[in-house]
Motif scaffolding. Sequence first.
Motif, PDB file in Angstrom:
ATOM      1  N   ARG A 111     -20.538  29.141  55.099  1.00 37.88           N
ATOM      2  CA  ARG A 111     -20.389  30.566  54.739  1.00 37.88           C
ATOM      3  C   ARG A 111     -20.523  30.686  53.217  1.00 37.88           C
ATOM      4  N   ALA A 112     -21.730  30.368  52.742  1.00 40.63           N
ATOM      5  CA  ALA A 112     -21.944  30.254  51.298  1.00 40.63           C
ATOM      6  C   ALA A 112     -21.824  31.582  50.572  1.00 40.63           C
ATOM      7  N   ASP A 113     -22.187  32.667  51.253  1.00 44.25           N
ATOM      8  CA  ASP A 113     -22.119  33.975  50.591  1.00 44.25           C
ATOM      9  C   ASP A 113     -20.675  34.338  50.265  1.00 44.25           C
ATOM     10  N   ARG A 114     -19.782  34.105  51.226  1.00 43.66           N
ATOM     11  CA  ARG A 114     -18.362  34.427  50.966  1.00 43.66           C
ATOM     12  C   ARG A 114     -17.793  33.500  49.895  1.00 43.66           C
ATOM     13  N   MET A 115     -18.143  32.214  49.964  1.00 42.14           N
ATOM     14  CA  MET A 115     -17.625  31.293  48.960  1.00 42.14           C
ATOM     15  C   MET A 115     -18.071  31.723  47.556  1.00 42.14           C
ATOM     16  N   ALA A 116     -19.360  32.040  47.434  1.00 41.53           N
ATOM     17  CA  ALA A 116     -19.871  32.405  46.103  1.00 41.53           C
ATOM     18  C   ALA A 116     -19.191  33.657  45.587  1.00 41.53           C
ATOM     19  N   SER A 117     -18.990  34.629  46.475  1.00 39.20           N
ATOM     20  CA  SER A 117     -18.397  35.865  45.967  1.00 39.20           C
ATOM     21  C   SER A 117     -16.930  35.665  45.576  1.00 39.20           C
ATOM     22  N   LEU A 118     -16.208  34.831  46.311  1.00 43.24           N
ATOM     23  CA  LEU A 118     -14.813  34.562  45.911  1.00 43.24           C
ATOM     24  C   LEU A 118     -14.747  33.721  44.631  1.00 43.24           C
ATOM     25  N   LEU A 119     -15.685  32.781  44.481  1.00 39.51           N
ATOM     26  CA  LEU A 119     -15.669  31.952  43.259  1.00 39.51           C
ATOM     27  C   LEU A 119     -15.957  32.785  42.007  1.00 39.51           C
ATOM     28  N   ARG A 120     -16.624  33.904  42.205  1.00 42.31           N
ATOM     29  CA  ARG A 120     -16.860  34.806  41.060  1.00 42.31           C
ATOM     30  C   ARG A 120     -15.707  35.786  40.880  1.00 42.31           C
ATOM     31  N   GLY A 121     -14.790  35.803  41.831  1.00 45.71           N
ATOM     32  CA  GLY A 121     -13.683  36.765  41.771  1.00 45.71           C
ATOM     33  C   GLY A 121     -12.335  36.063  41.782  1.00 45.71           C
TER      34      GLY A 121
END
Length: 247
Positions: A111-121
Amino acid sequence: MSLNSKIEWTDATWNPVRGCTKITAGCKNCYAYTFAERFRGVPGHPYEQGFDIRLVLDKLEEPLKWRKPKKVFVNSMSDLFHPDVPDDYIIKVAEVMARADRHIFQVLTKRADRMASLLRGSLEFAAKKQHIWWGVSVENKKHGVPRIEFLRQSNAEVKFLSIEPLLENLGEVDLTSIDWVIVGGESGPGARPLKKEWVLSLRDQCEGARIPFFFKQWGGTRKSKAGRELDGRTYDEYPEVNAIRSR
Ligand code: SF4
């Protein structure tokens, strides 16, 4: 948890979440699913609920108790970024990782999209920790390769790819800013084939880009017989921790 994992590229596994659901081609013969479902309905077994997703609160602080430094694969039996895992719980898992900085944590997701968005937030505090390595699974061009771009656009300091099970020739892959590549074939009943030229292409691209390359296994129905040698040697490279720390 397993303190002595059989997975070649880690020392231990830590599962503060159990269970998952299959999403893409790489999940077809998911080892965790097969293992967990075997114990569905067995009273008192950690997988009494089979592969149903659930949070395992009593495992949350487990790495803080391990005195000896080790490489820890996070959620070998799940996916931390599954939609049924609340943001708040993911943050708690990341807080434990941030505190237990004698270890190296290896977080791997589809679930790379969710991981990336949380890592930016809300996970920004963990994204820049050099002892927490963030990775995505890549099995094919259609589902796997797009995850690399999500990873690249995250804030992660250390980024890795687990290209396993490799299901086709990926061709030229953009490895810009990737710190580590693991490649392997599928194993177990119904394992899909792995061709040597697909592996060589990735090895050569990693060598050209000076990226540590780890060849995990050929796989197949007789994994131990097929072994893990490639062109007469094993590839057991890891990111250079001191080099990461001196960035
Ligand atoms: S994402 Fe991983 S753990 Fe989840 S079903 Fe797919 S292979 Fe299994």
